[in-house]
Design a protein around this motif. Structure first.
Motif: not given
Length: 98
Positions: A18-24, A40-41, A47-52
């Motif tokens: 998802f992150a790689l497809q939204n790289a703008e 945006l990646v 955000s995912a790393a902070f949540g983990a």
């Protein structure tokens, strides 16, 4: 445990795709900070790393609390077993003498 690990890996893979497809580049405003033209990646993965990390820390605190409680319960059990042995000996001595 293996199911949970497999699901976590699958979720991480989906987040990465998802992150790689939204790289703008995007503009981020957070409290007093403003970031312009940040990928945006980086936002998604950060955000995912902070949540983990937050989940890991909360889980570690819970495990430490449970380990301390288990240790206390084992100590209490040992004391109760020792007291039970003492009272069994006392009861045996009373029945032999009485």
């Amino acid at each position: 445990m293996q199911f949970f690990t497999l699901m976590a890996i699958l979720f991480a893979l989906l987040v990465a795709v998802f992150a790689l497809q939204n790289a703008e580049p995007v503009e981020i405003n957070f409290l007093f900070w403003q970031f312009r033209h940040i990928s945006l990646v980086l936002v998604i993965l950060g955000s995912a790393a902070f949540g983990a990390l937050a989940v890991f820390l909360l889980g570690a605190v819970r495990q430490l609390r449970q380990a301390r409680e288990i240790k206390e319960l084992k100590n209490n059990l040992k004391k109760l077993q020792e007291a039970g042995i003492y009272y069994e000996k006392e009861a045996a001595a009373c029945t032999e003498g009485g």
